[in-house]
Design a protein around this motif. Structure first.
Motif, PDB file in Angstrom:
ATOM      1  N   LYS A   1       0.836  -1.194   0.000  1.00 51.88           N
ATOM      2  CA  LYS A   1       0.000   0.000   0.000  1.00 51.88           C
ATOM      3  C   LYS A   1       0.879   1.255   0.000  1.00 51.88           C
ATOM      4  N   ALA A   2       0.465   2.229  -0.795  1.00 51.52           N
ATOM      5  CA  ALA A   2       1.200   3.500  -0.888  1.00 51.52           C
ATOM      6  C   ALA A   2       0.374   4.614  -0.264  1.00 51.52           C
ATOM      7  N   TYR A   3       1.052   5.552   0.335  1.00 48.56           N
ATOM      8  CA  TYR A   3       0.422   6.724   0.957  1.00 48.56           C
ATOM      9  C   TYR A   3       1.012   7.973   0.313  1.00 48.56           C
ATOM     10  N   LEU A   4       0.329   9.085   0.503  1.00 48.02           N
ATOM     11  CA  LEU A   4       0.813  10.358  -0.017  1.00 48.02           C
ATOM     12  C   LEU A   4       1.575  11.100   1.078  1.00 48.02           C
ATOM     13  N   ARG A   5       2.671  11.674   0.677  1.00 47.61           N
ATOM     14  CA  ARG A   5       3.582  12.318   1.630  1.00 47.61           C
ATOM     15  C   ARG A   5       3.113  13.739   1.960  1.00 47.61           C
ATOM     16  N   TYR A   6       3.314  14.132   3.220  1.00 47.24           N
ATOM     17  CA  TYR A   6       3.100  15.519   3.664  1.00 47.24           C
ATOM     18  C   TYR A   6       4.465  16.178   3.843  1.00 47.24           C
ATOM     19  N   GLU A   7       4.574  17.429   3.378  1.00 46.40           N
ATOM     20  CA  GLU A   7       5.840  18.154   3.466  1.00 46.40           C
ATOM     21  C   GLU A   7       5.598  19.565   3.981  1.00 46.40           C
ATOM     22  N   PRO A   8       6.599  20.180   4.626  1.00 43.90           N
ATOM     23  CA  PRO A   8       6.431  21.555   5.115  1.00 43.90           C
ATOM     24  C   PRO A   8       6.228  22.532   3.969  1.00 43.90           C
ATOM     25  N   ALA A   9       5.250  23.420   4.151  1.00 45.79           N
ATOM     26  CA  ALA A   9       4.904  24.357   3.081  1.00 45.79           C
ATOM     27  C   ALA A   9       5.056  25.810   3.503  1.00 45.79           C
ATOM     28  N   LEU A  10       4.702  26.138   4.732  1.00 45.31           N
ATOM     29  CA  LEU A  10       4.671  27.549   5.129  1.00 45.31           C
ATOM     30  C   LEU A  10       4.884  27.641   6.636  1.00 45.31           C
ATOM     31  N   THR A  11       5.635  28.638   7.045  1.00 40.23           N
ATOM     32  CA  THR A  11       5.855  28.928   8.460  1.00 40.23           C
ATOM     33  C   THR A  11       5.634  30.411   8.685  1.00 40.23           C
ATOM     34  N   PHE A  12       4.836  30.745   9.682  1.00 42.00           N
ATOM     35  CA  PHE A  12       4.565  32.153   9.966  1.00 42.00           C
ATOM     36  C   PHE A  12       4.258  32.299  11.452  1.00 42.00           C
ATOM     37  N   GLY A  13       4.205  33.543  11.899  1.00 36.34           N
ATOM     38  CA  GLY A  13       3.888  33.827  13.292  1.00 36.34           C
ATOM     39  C   GLY A  13       5.084  34.234  14.136  1.00 36.34           C
ATOM     40  N   VAL A  14       6.308  34.065  13.625  1.00 36.44           N
ATOM     41  CA  VAL A  14       7.507  34.425  14.396  1.00 36.44           C
ATOM     42  C   VAL A  14       8.121  35.678  13.779  1.00 36.44           C
ATOM     43  N   ILE A  15       8.260  36.716  14.581  1.00 36.94           N
ATOM     44  CA  ILE A  15       8.885  37.964  14.130  1.00 36.94           C
ATOM     45  C   ILE A  15      10.380  37.947  14.430  1.00 36.94           C
ATOM     46  N   ALA A  16      10.740  37.589  15.653  1.00 32.93           N
ATOM     47  CA  ALA A  16      12.153  37.547  16.038  1.00 32.93           C
ATOM     48  C   ALA A  16      12.340  36.492  17.111  1.00 32.93           C
ATOM     49  N   SER A  17      13.277  35.583  16.892  1.00 33.92           N
ATOM     50  CA  SER A  17      13.584  34.559  17.883  1.00 33.92           C
ATOM     51  C   SER A  17      14.411  35.178  19.005  1.00 33.92           C
ATOM     52  N   PRO A  18      14.126  34.831  20.262  1.00 33.83           N
ATOM     53  CA  PRO A  18      14.899  35.418  21.370  1.00 33.83           C
ATOM     54  C   PRO A  18      16.303  34.872  21.480  1.00 33.83           C
ATOM     55  N   GLU A  19      16.619  33.741  20.821  1.00 36.99           N
ATOM     56  CA  GLU A  19      17.943  33.136  20.950  1.00 36.99           C
ATOM     57  C   GLU A  19      18.982  33.782  20.048  1.00 36.99           C
ATOM     58  N   SER A  20      18.582  34.638  19.110  1.00 37.26           N
ATOM     59  CA  SER A  20      19.518  35.207  18.149  1.00 37.26           C
ATOM     60  C   SER A  20      19.496  36.727  18.219  1.00 37.26           C
ATOM     61  N   ASN A  21      20.519  37.323  17.625  1.00 37.15           N
ATOM     62  CA  ASN A  21      20.605  38.777  17.568  1.00 37.15           C
ATOM     63  C   ASN A  21      19.905  39.315  16.333  1.00 37.15           C
ATOM     64  N   VAL A  22      19.796  40.619  16.234  1.00 36.83           N
ATOM     65  CA  VAL A  22      19.259  41.289  15.049  1.00 36.83           C
ATOM     66  C   VAL A  22      20.381  42.120  14.431  1.00 36.83           C
ATOM     67  N   ALA A  23      20.269  42.371  13.129  1.00 36.01           N
ATOM     68  CA  ALA A  23      21.302  43.142  12.423  1.00 36.01           C
ATOM     69  C   ALA A  23      20.670  43.778  11.199  1.00 36.01           C
ATOM     70  N   TYR A  24      21.199  44.921  10.802  1.00 38.69           N
ATOM     71  CA  TYR A  24      20.741  45.572   9.579  1.00 38.69           C
ATOM     72  C   TYR A  24      21.454  44.972   8.373  1.00 38.69           C
ATOM     73  N   ASP A  25      20.773  44.974   7.239  1.00 36.09           N
ATOM     74  CA  ASP A  25      21.401  44.482   6.017  1.00 36.09           C
ATOM     75  C   ASP A  25      22.416  45.514   5.523  1.00 36.09           C
ATOM     76  N   PRO A  26      23.243  45.174   4.530  1.00 35.19           N
ATOM     77  CA  PRO A  26      24.287  46.119   4.093  1.00 35.19           C
ATOM     78  C   PRO A  26      23.752  47.473   3.632  1.00 35.19           C
ATOM     79  N   SER A  27      22.527  47.509   3.093  1.00 35.56           N
ATOM     80  CA  SER A  27      21.975  48.783   2.635  1.00 35.56           C
ATOM     81  C   SER A  27      21.482  49.648   3.783  1.00 35.56           C
ATOM     82  N   GLY A  28      21.201  49.040   4.953  1.00 36.04           N
ATOM     83  CA  GLY A  28      20.693  49.788   6.095  1.00 36.04           C
ATOM     84  C   GLY A  28      19.215  50.071   6.031  1.00 36.04           C
ATOM     85  N   ARG A  29      18.511  49.541   5.022  1.00 34.41           N
ATOM     86  CA  ARG A  29      17.082  49.808   4.882  1.00 34.41           C
ATOM     87  C   ARG A  29      16.220  48.768   5.594  1.00 34.41           C
ATOM     88  N   ARG A  30      16.748  47.574   5.786  1.00 31.90           N
ATOM     89  CA  ARG A  30      15.946  46.492   6.364  1.00 31.90           C
ATOM     90  C   ARG A  30      16.649  45.908   7.582  1.00 31.90           C
TER      91      ARG A  30
END
Length: 937
Positions: free
Chosen positions: A3-32
């Motif tokens: 018997k064969a089954y159909l596979r489920y795979e990750p498609a979308l992740t949302f709801g996280v703005i910034a993880s507390p375990e990591s730092n933040v940094a500006y991109d080289p342009s300074g706009r984002r």
């Protein structure tokens, strides 16, 4: 038939703005602003509050959380963003398109610090394994490893135009490394506790470090001192003084702004101290005032002493014109920033601040928020805030509407409505601590809270319509009652609570006034009293039975119409936390805190099978509609797919970084949505790819075996004890990719050797017999000569894996490989590769090569050939650089405009065109409005 089954795979992740375990940094342009969102990066446009680019990793590395981020000071390098991950790997990203360009493996544990060199071509990384590794960003390969620290490396700083590197660690020491000679120049002590952060101002005058001590330590840098100062021969840093801090909590981050006029000290709390860095003139003026005040106080004391008849020692003579400048004359407390929640990371914007401001400072908070402040001479004021795209705490329930186009999630203080296809947040409604939820059509929704309140949410208006005191305890379940025709929730719903009650409710539409629209309200029609806390409730799809899970580990099944007992299910050793009934009403599955799933028959209440499902408590379980397939989630961070008829595990979905609390499945079973303690919501889609049970079992066994091999490599090996003065090691480490690459080289060498034997044999046959058969080359070599075939295999290996792959070769294969280097060096584009291969093999097998007579002549030839070839490449590069400088001067002479980077110029032209088109669109809309208004008039 299998018997064969159909596979489920990750498609979308949302709801996280910034993880507390990591730092933040500006991109080289300074706009984002770049933030870590668990296993991926997000670039936020702070003005609009929207993510502009998402840096998503491959599906094979979804569980690797981002631990640190660095941005290149130069946008000219394509790989201008680097991210360190929990397994020690480092990924290089293209800032414009968000694509991963390379993955570097070198550290054995999580990366803890990243810093680009001034040119952006070199990257330094520190890790929990106490090592510092230098990487060549352009070549995407490691240069060398620096050993010497005894604990986690916490921060890195480049000095002297990238010629020196300063590293600090939890071992309370700061080390200065000379990158040209690759050795430790200086070890700086003085801190009494772990050093957490440091930074240097852009002019390289001062280096500031912070720990749990009540002071910040400031060091002078050798390049910025005046002639005649007392410095030892090798010292690069010299203690200048200590700055008293305002907070008693440990330092988390120390950062200078773009011009070095401000330095911020963020502590592991809600505050950040901002200090003003005075220039030499202002510092000298302040020192003079300090000396004058001290002199006035001393003279006043001496006058009082003379009147009393006592004598005091005079102050030592000081030069009032050029007094000695101390650290408090340079660093002055300027502002104290107080945030609403604990600050996780800070970053100064590298772009020009708004008019009237000294700098722009961005923060990431531990409640999944971003805030941006402007720092001026009078106060620190908030400019932007990013909070809509995520919950402030963990997600406790998720539910889909009947059309699967709206997703609702609840948390401790808000309800959010999402578009499950795009992950866009549509509504945010303030509420209580929601533990369960359910849709009522597409306009209203129900939320059961921890306080026992039943909240009715109006989705259309995004407001709380009504709050009803439904229970005396927390509401654990809200289950719609299916109608006879299969319509879910048409007849009402049932709630189960910790106050031992199961209540039945009916819907009512009430119109408060003639102008108002109809509002939904509910009425309690029946109550079923239980003897214990109700943890979960489930209703059969035909609406004939209701199952209630109690705190005493029992599940009781009742008839819906009479509420008389039907079945009593017992067997779990710990309370049942979740359950569900299949769409045909034949099976009931229960998940418990004892980590087991039990499948029951609804006809006789017999237990079909007990399955050890998760390594921690099972938090939710759901059947796929019209099937006996089911999904379960647990505190072990996994989502599992089961066949309830065969009692087999079909698939394990990994991706969450904390406990998975809740689960919901679409009506067609084409996707599922899970919510977790890590504040993320993940959607998993069903694909057309088939999976087979036996293949999945073999794959899980292989993954377990490979994980054990990787762990055993460092589990039983003796740990290297680096000397105090530091040492240098190989930058890479052994991985599956390097072992595979080494095997590929050995196979290619064997294939080429056999082919050479066949060619020589065929030539001999031709000499003996003129009518010999035509030579048939080996098909595996695809028409290449033996030398070209081996060269293609070696060239296909990633630069970061090449060194480790060559180290894994035995001496016999290394000697075979070196025999091809003379021929390869004639190819201009492969000179650098030949030099790398030759250098690694020579360093690894030096003793054996010098002792082997056959290798001496080879080494002598390579010495002369490689020297000439490298000199030719160097001359070519120098000629090209001189020609480019000459063209630059000619263009500057012909035009008044300065010579600019073509990429930057193109971006400016595109921005001007977009602004012009937006203005034209606005003018056309205004004209249409005027025409419409004139026509109506």
């Amino acid at each position: 038939m299998v018997k064969a089954y159909l596979r489920y795979e990750p498609a979308l992740t949302f709801g996280v703005i910034a993880s507390p375990e990591s730092n933040v940094a500006y991109d080289p342009s300074g706009r984002r602003l770049l933030t870590a969102a668990l296993d991926r990066l997000a670039a936020w446009d702070l003005k609009r509050g929207l993510p502009s680019v998402s840096f998503a990793p491959s599906s094979s590395s979804l569980s690797l959380a981002v631990s640190c981020i660095a941005s290149s000071p130069s946008a000219a390098v394509s790989s201008s963003i680097a991210s360190g991950h929990a397994d020690g790997s480092i990924r290089l990203w293209d800032a414009e398109i968000g694509a991963c360009e390379a993955t570097l493996h070198g550290h054995r544990s999580a990366s803890s610090a990243l810093r680009f060199g001034p040119s952006g071509a070199v990257l330094a990384s520190g890790s929990k394994d106490c090592d510092v590794i230098l990487w060549d960003v352009v070549a995407q390969a490691g240069l060398f490893r620096l050993r010497g620290h005894r604990d986690q490396v916490t921060d890195l700083v480049f000095l002297d135009s990238g010629k020196k590197l300063v590293s600090c660690s939890k071992d309370k020491f700061i080390r200065v490394w000379d990158l040209e000679t690759q050795h430790c120049l200086q070890i700086v002590g003085g801190h009494r506790s772990e050093i957490w952060s440091m930074d240097v101002d852009p002019s390289e005058r001062f280096l500031v470090s912070g720990s749990a001590d009540p002071e910040l330590q400031v060091f002078r840098i050798r390049q910025s001192v005046e002639e005649g100062e007392d410095w030892s021969r090798w010292d690069v840093l010299k203690l200048f003084g200590e700055i008293p801090r305002q907070s008693k909590e440990r330092v988390a981050n120390v950062r200078f702004n773009r011009d070095g006029s401000l330095v911020v000290c963020q502590v592991a709390g809600k505050t950040a101290d901002i200090y003003r860095v005075l220039d030499e003139t202002e510092a000298a003026r302040k020192a003079k005032r300090r000396v004058n005040r001290k002199k006035e106080k001393a003279s006043a004391k001496s006058m009082i002493a003379e009147e009393n008849g006592t004598i005091i020692d005079p102050l030592p003579a000081q030069n009032l014109q050029n007094p000695t400048i101390i650290v408090t004359d340079v660093f002055k407390l300027f502002q104290v920033l107080r945030a609403s929640k604990k600050i996780c990371s800070i970053a100064f914007s590298p772009s020009n601040p708004p008019r009237g401001c000294l700098a722009t400072l961005s923060l990431s908070l531990n409640n999944n928020m971003l805030e941006t402040y402007s720092v001026d001479s009078e106060k620190v004021s908030k400019m932007y805030s990013v909070e809509m795209h995520g919950h402030r705490s963990d997600i406790r329930s998720v539910s889909l509407n009947s059309e699967d186009n709206l997703l609702m999630s609840t948390s401790h203080n808000a309800v959010k409505i999402w578009n499950p296809s795009t992950g866009e947040c549509l509504r945010t409604i303030d509420s209580g601590y929601g533990l369960c939820s359910a849709f009522v059509g597409n306009r209203f929704a129900l939320v059961g809270t921890q306080s026992g309140t039943l909240e009715i949410v109006d989705i259309a208006s995004g407001s709380l319509a009504e709050a009803i005191e439904a229970h005396a305890g927390s509401i654990r379940s809200i289950v719609p009652i299916p109608d006879e025709d299969g319509t879910v929730g048409a007849r009402g719903f049932v709630t189960g609570s910790a106050d031992h009650d199961v209540k039945f409710w009916e819907y009512q539409l009430v119109q408060k006034s003639d102008n108002d629209s109809k509002q939904l309200t509910v009425t309690n029609v029946r109550t079923l009293k239980m003897t214990e806390d109700v943890l979960a409730v489930s209703i059969s799809p035909d609406g004939k039975h209701i199952a209630v899970a109690l705190l005493d580990c029992h599940v009781k099944v009742y008839h819906m119409d009479t509420l008389k007992p039907s079945l009593n299910l017992y067997g779990h050793k710990l309370p049942v936390l979740c359950m569900d009934i299949s769409s045909d009403g034949a099976l009931l599955v229960t998940g418990s805190a004892d980590k087991n799933l039990k499948i029951w028959g609804m006809d006789f209440g017999d237990c079909h099978r007990s399955i050890f499902a998760h390594s921690d408590s099972v938090m939710d379980v759901k059947f796929v509609y019209r099937t006996h397939y089911m999904f379960s989630v647990g505190k072990d961070r996994t989502v599992k797919y089961w066949d309830a008829d065969k009692f087999e595990l079909l698939l394990t979905l990994e991706g969450h970084h904390a406990e998975v609390w809740c689960l919901t499945i679409s009506s067609r079973g084409d996707f599922i949505v899970t919510g977790s303690h890590d504040r993320s919501i993940r959607r998993w889609d069903r694909t057309e790819e088939q999976l087979f049970i036996e293949e999945e079992k073999e794959k899980r066994l292989e993954e377990t075996f490979e994980a054990d091999l990787e762990n055993d490599e460092y589990r039983y090996g003796q740990k290297d004890d680096a000397p105090d003065e530091g040492s240098v090691g190989v930058p890479g480490r052994k991985t599956k990719e390097t072992v595979t690459s080494a095997d590929a080289i050995m196979d290619a060498l064997d294939t080429a050797e056999e082919e050479l034997k066949r060619i020589n044999q065929h030539k001999m046959e031709e000499q003996i017999n003129a009518k010999a058969a035509k030579f048939q080359p080996n098909v595996i070599m695809q028409g290449h000569s033996p030398s070209d075939y081996v060269l293609n295999v070696v060239s296909s290996i990633r630069p970061n894996d090449l060194e480790q792959a060559l180290l894994a070769l035995p001496f016999s294969d290394a000697l075979k490989l070196m025999s091809y280097l003379k021929e390869w060096s004639l190819v201009p584009s492969k000179v650098e590769l030949v030099c790398r291969v030759c250098l690694v093999l020579l360093q690894t097998h030096h003793n054996q090569l010098t002792a082997t007579p056959a290798a001496r002549s080879l080494l002598t030839e390579l010495k002369d050939i490689l020297y000439c070839r490298v000199k030719e490449c160097k001359d070519t590069i120098g000629f090209n650089l001189a020609a480019m400088d000459h063209i630059k001067e000619l263009l500057a002479m012909r035009s008044d405009a300065p010579f600019r980077d073509a990429k930057a110029k193109l971006m400016e032209i595109k921005q001007e065109l977009s602004k012009r088109s937006s203005r034209l669109d606005g003018d056309e809309q205004r004209k249409k409005k005027r025409k419409k208004a004139s026509a109506e008039s």
